[in-house]
Design a protein around this motif. Structure first.
Motif, PDB file in Angstrom:
ATOM      1  N   PHE A  62      87.638  50.753  45.292  1.00 15.53           N
ATOM      2  CA  PHE A  62      88.423  50.860  46.522  1.00 15.53           C
ATOM      3  C   PHE A  62      89.209  52.164  46.458  1.00 15.53           C
ATOM      4  CE2 PHE A  62      91.230  48.752  43.541  1.00 15.53           C
ATOM      5  CZ  PHE A  62      92.464  49.342  43.760  1.00 15.53           C
ATOM      6  N   THR A  63      89.575  52.683  47.591  1.00 15.50           N
ATOM      7  CA  THR A  63      90.301  53.953  47.678  1.00 15.50           C
ATOM      8  C   THR A  63      91.690  53.720  48.236  1.00 15.50           C
ATOM      9  OG1 THR A  63      88.239  55.173  48.008  1.00 15.50           O
ATOM     10  CG2 THR A  63      90.272  56.296  48.640  1.00 15.50           C
ATOM     11  N   ARG A  64      92.663  54.310  47.563  1.00 20.33           N
ATOM     12  CA  ARG A  64      94.044  54.267  48.038  1.00 20.33           C
ATOM     13  C   ARG A  64      94.630  55.658  47.886  1.00 20.33           C
ATOM     14  NH1 ARG A  64      97.468  49.296  46.165  1.00 20.33           N
ATOM     15  NH2 ARG A  64      95.967  48.359  47.601  1.00 20.33           N
ATOM     16  N   GLY A  65      95.055  56.243  48.997  1.00 18.64           N
ATOM     17  CA  GLY A  65      95.547  57.615  48.959  1.00 18.64           C
ATOM     18  C   GLY A  65      94.414  58.570  48.633  1.00 18.64           C
ATOM     19  N   ASP A  66      94.645  59.449  47.667  1.00 17.51           N
ATOM     20  CA  ASP A  66      93.628  60.426  47.256  1.00 17.51           C
ATOM     21  C   ASP A  66      92.713  59.904  46.149  1.00 17.51           C
ATOM     22  OD1 ASP A  66      94.599  62.503  48.965  1.00 17.51           O
ATOM     23  OD2 ASP A  66      96.236  62.862  47.545  1.00 17.51           O
ATOM     24  N   THR A  67      92.974  58.686  45.664  1.00 16.23           N
ATOM     25  CA  THR A  67      92.302  58.198  44.456  1.00 16.23           C
ATOM     26  C   THR A  67      91.339  57.057  44.745  1.00 16.23           C
ATOM     27  OG1 THR A  67      94.287  58.782  43.199  1.00 16.23           O
ATOM     28  CG2 THR A  67      92.674  57.384  42.102  1.00 16.23           C
ATOM     29  N   GLU A  68      90.141  57.159  44.165  1.00 19.54           N
ATOM     30  CA  GLU A  68      89.182  56.058  44.186  1.00 19.54           C
ATOM     31  C   GLU A  68      89.288  55.311  42.855  1.00 19.54           C
ATOM     32  OE1 GLU A  68      84.366  55.138  44.672  1.00 19.54           O
ATOM     33  OE2 GLU A  68      85.085  57.187  44.290  1.00 19.54           O
ATOM     34  N   TYR A  69      89.532  54.008  42.917  1.00 19.63           N
ATOM     35  CA  TYR A  69      89.665  53.167  41.730  1.00 19.63           C
ATOM     36  C   TYR A  69      88.353  52.409  41.532  1.00 19.63           C
ATOM     37  CZ  TYR A  69      94.605  54.170  42.454  1.00 19.63           C
ATOM     38  OH  TYR A  69      95.806  54.819  42.645  1.00 19.63           O
ATOM     39  N   LEU A  70      87.782  52.507  40.302  1.00 21.44           N
ATOM     40  CA  LEU A  70      86.474  51.934  40.047  1.00 21.44           C
ATOM     41  C   LEU A  70      86.472  51.009  38.838  1.00 21.44           C
ATOM     42  CD1 LEU A  70      86.031  55.366  40.423  1.00 21.44           C
ATOM     43  CD2 LEU A  70      83.757  54.497  40.924  1.00 21.44           C
ATOM     44  N   LEU A  71      85.611  50.014  38.902  1.00 18.91           N
ATOM     45  CA  LEU A  71      85.246  49.203  37.738  1.00 18.91           C
ATOM     46  C   LEU A  71      83.757  49.426  37.539  1.00 18.91           C
ATOM     47  CD1 LEU A  71      86.041  47.081  35.601  1.00 18.91           C
ATOM     48  CD2 LEU A  71      85.406  45.309  37.249  1.00 18.91           C
ATOM     49  N   SER A  72      83.370  49.986  36.369  1.00 24.98           N
ATOM     50  CA  SER A  72      81.984  50.386  36.135  1.00 24.98           C
ATOM     51  C   SER A  72      81.316  49.493  35.096  1.00 24.98           C
ATOM     52  CB  SER A  72      81.928  51.854  35.694  1.00 24.98           C
ATOM     53  OG  SER A  72      82.530  52.688  36.686  1.00 24.98           O
ATOM     54  N   TRP A  73      79.976  49.606  35.007  1.00 24.37           N
ATOM     55  CA  TRP A  73      79.185  48.646  34.255  1.00 24.37           C
ATOM     56  C   TRP A  73      79.327  48.752  32.738  1.00 24.37           C
ATOM     57  CZ3 TRP A  73      77.158  44.275  35.674  1.00 24.37           C
ATOM     58  CH2 TRP A  73      76.840  44.057  37.009  1.00 24.37           C
ATOM     59  N   ILE A  74      79.479  49.951  32.208  1.00 25.42           N
ATOM     60  CA  ILE A  74      79.504  50.107  30.747  1.00 25.42           C
ATOM     61  C   ILE A  74      80.957  50.060  30.275  1.00 25.42           C
ATOM     62  CG2 ILE A  74      78.831  51.562  28.796  1.00 25.42           C
ATOM     63  CD1 ILE A  74      76.733  52.839  30.649  1.00 25.42           C
ATOM     64  N   PRO A  75      81.389  48.963  29.617  1.00 21.75           N
ATOM     65  CA  PRO A  75      82.817  48.757  29.335  1.00 21.75           C
ATOM     66  C   PRO A  75      83.309  49.400  28.046  1.00 21.75           C
ATOM     67  CG  PRO A  75      81.605  46.840  28.632  1.00 21.75           C
ATOM     68  CD  PRO A  75      80.580  47.807  29.177  1.00 21.75           C
ATOM     69  N   LEU A  76      82.675  50.480  27.597  1.00 25.22           N
ATOM     70  CA  LEU A  76      83.038  51.083  26.311  1.00 25.22           C
ATOM     71  C   LEU A  76      83.877  52.344  26.495  1.00 25.22           C
ATOM     72  CD1 LEU A  76      79.679  50.640  24.366  1.00 25.22           C
ATOM     73  CD2 LEU A  76      81.683  49.145  24.388  1.00 25.22           C
ATOM     74  N   GLY A  77      84.616  52.418  27.573  1.00 25.64           N
ATOM     75  CA  GLY A  77      85.465  53.589  27.803  1.00 25.64           C
ATOM     76  C   GLY A  77      86.001  53.583  29.212  1.00 25.64           C
ATOM     77  N   GLY A  78      86.447  54.716  29.650  1.00 31.64           N
ATOM     78  CA  GLY A  78      86.993  54.878  30.988  1.00 31.64           C
ATOM     79  C   GLY A  78      87.379  56.331  31.178  1.00 31.64           C
ATOM     80  N   TYR A  79      87.774  56.679  32.381  1.00 31.92           N
ATOM     81  CA  TYR A  79      88.142  58.076  32.616  1.00 31.92           C
ATOM     82  C   TYR A  79      89.021  58.214  33.845  1.00 31.92           C
ATOM     83  CZ  TYR A  79      84.425  57.989  36.171  1.00 31.92           C
ATOM     84  OH  TYR A  79      83.660  57.672  37.250  1.00 31.92           O
ATOM     85  N   VAL A  80      89.744  59.333  33.873  1.00 26.63           N
ATOM     86  CA  VAL A  80      90.488  59.778  35.045  1.00 26.63           C
ATOM     87  C   VAL A  80      89.899  61.123  35.452  1.00 26.63           C
ATOM     88  CG1 VAL A  80      92.689  60.714  35.832  1.00 26.63           C
ATOM     89  CG2 VAL A  80      92.639  58.555  34.606  1.00 26.63           C
ATOM     90  N   LYS A  81      89.436  61.250  36.680  1.00 26.21           N
ATOM     91  CA  LYS A  81      88.864  62.502  37.196  1.00 26.21           C
ATOM     92  C   LYS A  81      89.895  63.171  38.093  1.00 26.21           C
ATOM     93  CE  LYS A  81      85.748  65.493  38.790  1.00 26.21           C
ATOM     94  NZ  LYS A  81      86.593  66.192  39.758  1.00 26.21           N
ATOM     95  N   MET A  82      90.347  64.359  37.674  1.00 25.46           N
ATOM     96  CA  MET A  82      91.350  65.105  38.431  1.00 25.46           C
ATOM     97  C   MET A  82      90.716  66.255  39.204  1.00 25.46           C
ATOM     98  SD  MET A  82      94.408  65.062  35.603  1.00 25.46           S
ATOM     99  CE  MET A  82      93.327  64.931  34.198  1.00 25.46           C
ATOM    100  N   LYS A  83      91.322  66.610  40.291  1.00 27.53           N
ATOM    101  CA  LYS A  83      90.821  67.686  41.143  1.00 27.53           C
ATOM    102  C   LYS A  83      90.781  69.002  40.369  1.00 27.53           C
ATOM    103  CE  LYS A  83      91.814  69.895  45.598  1.00 27.53           C
ATOM    104  NZ  LYS A  83      92.755  69.922  46.760  1.00 27.53           N
ATOM    105  N   GLY A  84      89.628  69.686  40.414  1.00 30.47           N
ATOM    106  CA  GLY A  84      89.517  70.986  39.771  1.00 30.47           C
ATOM    107  C   GLY A  84      89.530  70.944  38.254  1.00 30.47           C
ATOM    108  N   GLU A  85      89.205  69.786  37.662  1.00 27.04           N
ATOM    109  CA  GLU A  85      89.315  69.634  36.207  1.00 27.04           C
ATOM    110  C   GLU A  85      88.068  70.103  35.481  1.00 27.04           C
ATOM    111  OE1 GLU A  85      89.893  66.006  32.944  1.00 27.04           O
ATOM    112  OE2 GLU A  85      89.465  65.548  35.049  1.00 27.04           O
ATOM    113  N   GLU A  86      86.887  69.868  36.048  1.00 26.11           N
ATOM    114  CA  GLU A  86      85.652  70.119  35.332  1.00 26.11           C
ATOM    115  C   GLU A  86      85.266  71.599  35.369  1.00 26.11           C
ATOM    116  OE1 GLU A  86      82.660  67.533  36.808  1.00 26.11           O
ATOM    117  OE2 GLU A  86      83.636  65.718  36.022  1.00 26.11           O
TER     118      GLU A  86
END
Length: 456
Positions: A62-86
């Protein structure tokens, strides 16, 4: 045809509980870590585009404000993706871009994940010590020959009430005072099994012991061990379970050896794999003798050498009291425990890197799952304390200066501070490829170790 009936309902439920504990603990650790990055990024004005628990395809979002919040299939980690980070999408003048933020702000964002893991551990320990956690009572088990304790008249079953003006409630308090007092006379207030109170002056002698990592250190000792012989855990399918030993039993002796603690049990049974032994136990004031044969198992000692031991399948403890503190006392105790574990884990990581601790002791998700399952069987208190320990471990590992980890980013930003300009995009991309290769290699190696443990 494969039949589900080969699995008992208890087995299925047990596996489900273990998996639930593992996934719940892992999700909590990842959430707290990524929450640190997320909150600090938002605080300094960096736009967070995605906040995900897990990797791979999304289960829901679901999306709130500028951020999309996700629950993904592989539960061995997680991440925060910031604008202009990569790499390749940096913009030094675009509002809300990660690389448009001052370098100190980027440092704070990178450091926030590990910091939140440490703070999470403190919060867990604070709740644990506020509610109370079982701790070993200061009751004497074995008194060694020609020791200061024996010379002074200390006896098996004695309860240490105080040392000088310091009241003793837990064995750990006694141990700490003795360790730092070699050559100094200490006044012990002791309660005998009969209820009489006696006062004994005992002077610890300086002796060399081996710590958790195999290093030598000089401490004060008086020659006693705690009284530990209450059966508090019996693992299903083990020799102890087959011999009919139950939780709540008191182990009195093995063959002709009286049991006062783990040292006695090691000599009498753990060091005798494959030999049939007579275990004398006390159950509801009735003595029972049962035959038990320790199963031979090859394990690695602290120096990495293979040794054969006898597996019993029991957990023992002494008389337990609740270690509990008030609002401020619990906070101090939580900080002290977290600081102690930070030091121990940091030393462990250093020794693994230098090769002092064998590489095959590294574990991955399968080992963590097994440990979580065992702790879940022993109760919520053990489970939540394991989560605190793993949170510290996750925080410190992420501070290693490996590209793609937080520590790698912190290293790049420190270099940028010193040079006055960021590392080139090309060099960062190469470093991240190397870091990703190292991380994947480490994960494969950890999985290999986990599988080999199961096989052997």
């Amino acid at each position: 045809m494969f039949e589900l009936s080969i699995f008992s309902l208890d087995m299925i439920l047990g596996f489900g509980i273990k998996m639930l504990a593992f996934l719940g603990g892992l999700a909590a650790l990842i959430f707290v870590h990524e929450l640190g990055h997320f909150l600090v990024a938002r605080k300094v004005g960096v736009v967070v585009e995605k906040f995900s628990l897990g990797f791979g395809p999304k289960i829901l979002s679901f999306t709130r404000g500028d951020t999309e919040y996700l629950l993904s299939w592989i539960p061995l980690g997680g991440y925060v993706k910031m604008k202009g980070e990569e790499v390749g999408e940096e913009s030094l003048d675009e509002k809300g871009s990660f690389y448009a933020a001052p370098v100190l702000d980027r440092l704070a964002i990178a450091f926030a994940g590990p910091l939140f893991n440490i703070l999470f551990a403190i919060a867990i320990y604070y709740c644990v010590y506020l509610v109370g956690v079982p701790a070993l009572s200061p009751i004497v088990g074995t008194v060694k020959d020609e020791s200061p304790a024996l010379v002074a008249g200390l006896q098996t079953g004695d309860r240490i009430l105080a040392i000088g003006d310091k009241k003793i409630i837990y064995w750990e308090q006694l141990q700490k005072i003795v360790h730092v007092s070699p050559g100094r006379s200490l006044d012990f207030q002791v309660e005998r099994s009969s209820g009489n109170i006696v006062y004994l002056p005992i002077t610890p002698v300086s002796e060399q012991i081996t710590d958790l990592f195999g290093d030598k250190e000089d401490v004060g000792l008086i020659g006693i061990t705690p009284l530990v012989r209450n059966i508090v855990y019996v693992k299903g399918g083990t020799p102890a379970d087959r011999a009919g030993i139950q939780e709540g039993d008191i182990l009195l002796s093995v063959d002709s050896t009286t049991i006062f603690g783990w040292g006695d049990l090691k000599k009498a049974a753990i060091d005798k794999p494959g030999q049939e032994l007579a275990f004398r136990i006390l159950r509801n004031e009735t003595e029972i003798i049962t035959a038990l044969t320790p199963v031979a198992k090859v394990v690695k000692d602290i120096k990495g050498k293979s040794v054969e031991i006898g597996l019993l399948g029991i957990g023992m403890a002494g008389e337990m009291v609740k270690e509990k503190y008030g609002i401020f006392g619990a906070l101090k105790r939580a900080v002290d425990e977290t600081r102690r574990l930070v030091y121990l884990i940091a030393v462990s990581i250093k020794k693994m890197i230098t090769g002092s601790i064998p590489a095959d002791s590294i574990g991955g998700p399968i080992l963590i799952f097994q440990i979580y399952g065992e702790q879940a069987e022993q109760g919520f208190s053990e489970l939540i304390r394991l989560t605190a320990l793993l949170s510290i471990n996750l925080g410190l590992l992420n501070l290693l200066p490996i590209p793609v980890l937080d520590g790698g980013h912190i290293f790049f930003f420190l270099v940028e501070l010193l040079k006055g300009k960021p590392i080139s995009e090309r060099n960062r991309e190469r470093a991240q490829q190397v870091g990703l290769f190292m991380l994947l290699g480490l994960m494969v190696f950890a999985f290999y170790n986990d599988i080999m443990r199961i096989i052997t």
